[in-house]
Motif scaffolding. Structure first.
Motif, PDB file in Angstrom:
ATOM      1  N   ARG A 140       0.822  -1.213   0.000  1.00 33.60           N
ATOM      2  CA  ARG A 140       0.000   0.000   0.000  1.00 33.60           C
ATOM      3  C   ARG A 140       0.859   1.267   0.000  1.00 33.60           C
ATOM      4  O   ARG A 140       0.339   2.369   0.063  1.00 33.60           O
ATOM      5  N   GLY A 141       2.174   1.095  -0.061  1.00 37.19           N
ATOM      6  CA  GLY A 141       3.063   2.247  -0.129  1.00 37.19           C
ATOM      7  C   GLY A 141       3.580   2.719   1.205  1.00 37.19           C
ATOM      8  O   GLY A 141       4.160   3.810   1.309  1.00 37.19           O
ATOM      9  N   TYR A 142       3.405   1.907   2.252  1.00 41.45           N
ATOM     10  CA  TYR A 142       3.889   2.284   3.581  1.00 41.45           C
ATOM     11  C   TYR A 142       5.322   1.801   3.750  1.00 41.45           C
ATOM     12  O   TYR A 142       5.606   0.813   4.415  1.00 41.45           O
ATOM     13  N   PHE A 143       6.254   2.516   3.126  1.00 44.49           N
ATOM     14  CA  PHE A 143       7.670   2.165   3.220  1.00 44.49           C
ATOM     15  C   PHE A 143       8.494   3.414   2.943  1.00 44.49           C
ATOM     16  O   PHE A 143       7.971   4.429   2.473  1.00 44.49           O
ATOM     17  N   CYS A 144       9.795   3.314   3.238  1.00 45.89           N
ATOM     18  CA  CYS A 144      10.713   4.444   3.033  1.00 45.89           C
ATOM     19  C   CYS A 144      11.656   4.156   1.878  1.00 45.89           C
ATOM     20  O   CYS A 144      12.062   3.008   1.670  1.00 45.89           O
ATOM     21  N   ALA A 145      12.016   5.195   1.156  1.00 40.70           N
ATOM     22  CA  ALA A 145      13.006   5.089   0.081  1.00 40.70           C
ATOM     23  C   ALA A 145      14.177   5.994   0.413  1.00 40.70           C
ATOM     24  O   ALA A 145      13.993   7.118   0.909  1.00 40.70           O
ATOM     25  N   ASP A 146      15.398   5.511   0.151  1.00 38.39           N
ATOM     26  CA  ASP A 146      16.590   6.286   0.456  1.00 38.39           C
ATOM     27  C   ASP A 146      16.554   7.631  -0.271  1.00 38.39           C
ATOM     28  O   ASP A 146      16.292   7.696  -1.484  1.00 38.39           O
ATOM     29  N   LYS A 147      16.751   8.707   0.464  1.00 33.73           N
ATOM     30  CA  LYS A 147      16.718  10.081  -0.032  1.00 33.73           C
ATOM     31  C   LYS A 147      15.307  10.521  -0.432  1.00 33.73           C
ATOM     32  O   LYS A 147      15.136  11.586  -1.038  1.00 33.73           O
ATOM     33  N   ASP A 165      12.302  -1.952   8.227  1.00 29.62           N
ATOM     34  CA  ASP A 165      11.435  -1.395   9.277  1.00 29.62           C
ATOM     35  C   ASP A 165      12.066  -0.244  10.055  1.00 29.62           C
ATOM     36  O   ASP A 165      11.543   0.167  11.075  1.00 29.62           O
ATOM     37  N   THR A 166      13.185   0.307   9.570  1.00 36.73           N
ATOM     38  CA  THR A 166      13.814   1.449  10.240  1.00 36.73           C
ATOM     39  C   THR A 166      14.272   2.467   9.205  1.00 36.73           C
ATOM     40  O   THR A 166      14.400   2.168   8.015  1.00 36.73           O
ATOM     41  N   PHE A 167      14.525   3.673   9.659  1.00 32.87           N
ATOM     42  CA  PHE A 167      15.120   4.713   8.823  1.00 32.87           C
ATOM     43  C   PHE A 167      15.737   5.749   9.744  1.00 32.87           C
ATOM     44  O   PHE A 167      15.451   5.789  10.945  1.00 32.87           O
ATOM     45  N   GLN A 168      16.584   6.588   9.176  1.00 33.74           N
ATOM     46  CA  GLN A 168      17.208   7.667   9.920  1.00 33.74           C
ATOM     47  C   GLN A 168      16.862   9.002   9.279  1.00 33.74           C
ATOM     48  O   GLN A 168      16.588   9.085   8.071  1.00 33.74           O
ATOM     49  N   LEU A 192       4.015   9.105  11.661  1.00 38.87           N
ATOM     50  CA  LEU A 192       4.609   9.015  10.328  1.00 38.87           C
ATOM     51  C   LEU A 192       3.542   9.186   9.259  1.00 38.87           C
ATOM     52  O   LEU A 192       2.443   8.634   9.374  1.00 38.87           O
ATOM     53  N   GLU A 193       3.864   9.954   8.246  1.00 41.60           N
ATOM     54  CA  GLU A 193       3.085   9.956   7.003  1.00 41.60           C
ATOM     55  C   GLU A 193       4.057   9.681   5.868  1.00 41.60           C
ATOM     56  O   GLU A 193       4.990  10.449   5.644  1.00 41.60           O
ATOM     57  N   PHE A 194       3.847   8.553   5.177  1.00 38.18           N
ATOM     58  CA  PHE A 194       4.722   8.193   4.067  1.00 38.18           C
ATOM     59  C   PHE A 194       4.383   9.043   2.840  1.00 38.18           C
ATOM     60  O   PHE A 194       3.301   9.623   2.731  1.00 38.18           O
ATOM     61  N   LYS A 199       2.763   5.943  -2.465  1.00 36.87           N
ATOM     62  CA  LYS A 199       1.499   5.218  -2.286  1.00 36.87           C
ATOM     63  C   LYS A 199       0.785   5.023  -3.616  1.00 36.87           C
ATOM     64  O   LYS A 199       0.248   3.947  -3.893  1.00 36.87           O
ATOM     65  N   TYR A 200       0.770   6.062  -4.448  1.00 40.07           N
ATOM     66  CA  TYR A 200       0.111   5.944  -5.745  1.00 40.07           C
ATOM     67  C   TYR A 200       0.850   4.976  -6.655  1.00 40.07           C
ATOM     68  O   TYR A 200       0.234   4.205  -7.404  1.00 40.07           O
TER      69      TYR A 200
END
Length: 208
Positions: A140-147, A165-168, A192-194, A199-200
């Motif tokens: 569903r787009g609930y993840f982080c991308a580097d930069k 499951d982590t990010f800085q 958090l709001e991704f 998400k799209y």
């Protein structure tokens, strides 16, 4: 819509439970510029102002205003952890002729994360956050991308060193001093709001 550029902090003055909802009364120097029915992001949560207290004798704001949060909001965000005296990041919705200094922030919090590490990086601060994840959340787009972009307690930030499951994030002194990042410690829960773009894309991938 918001941009994740915090305008001020508001102090929680009172918390009132009304059935499954809570009413928050807060104080801020911005109160004189607020009006009933206006949308205001609180730690990244879009809430509607239900009252703005005015000192009618002096025709000026008392500095107080109120918002109401429903049970769904309480379950998905860190509002339930707030105590009287806590500081909350606030941002008014973006003006149509304003500059886009952050990224697209809807004010719809997706989940919470916990601070698991904090490092003084000799002039800035590095925070590590951990959040619960699952394959269906990633789809569903609930993840982080580097930069990429992430909103933490309403603050528009750039993701560094993401794992599943982590990010800085790196916080400059100005942001530390002018937001409630100054109150975040190891163990603190944040909102958090991704990134809506991710998400799209994730949704489109499901139907391609």
């Amino acid at each position: 819509m918001f941009t994740g550029i915090i305008e001020a902090m508001a102090k929680v003055e009172a918390i009132t439970h009304i059935q499954d909802n809570i009413e928050l009364t807060l104080s801020t120097p911005l109160a004189a510029e607020l009006s009933v029915g206006q949308s205001l992001a609180h730690n990244g949560i879009c809430l509607t102002l239900t009252s703005v207290n005015l000192d009618l004798a002096h025709k000026q704001s008392s500095g107080l205003y109120s918002v109401t949060a429903m049970r769904e909001t309480m379950q998905r965000t860190n509002l339930g952890t707030l105590k009287v005296g806590d500081l909350v990041n606030i941002e008014r919705s973006m003006a149509a002729n304003g500059r886009f200094d952050g990224h697209i922030v809807q004010g719809h919090v997706d989940t919470t994360a916990k601070c698991i590490a904090l490092e003084d990086a000799n002039g800035s601060y590095t925070y590590t956050f951990q959040y619960q994840t699952a394959p269906e959340m990633v789809s569903r787009g609930y993840f982080c991308a580097d930069k990429g972009s992430i909103t933490v307690n309403g603050v528009s930030l750039t993701v560094c060193n993401p794992t599943h499951d982590t990010f800085q994030v790196n916080i400059i002194p100005f942001t530390f001093e002018h937001t409630n990042f100054q109150s975040i410690k190891v163990g603190t829960t944040v909102n958090l709001e991704f990134d809506i773009v991710g998400k799209y894309i994730a949704r489109l991938a499901q139907h391609s």
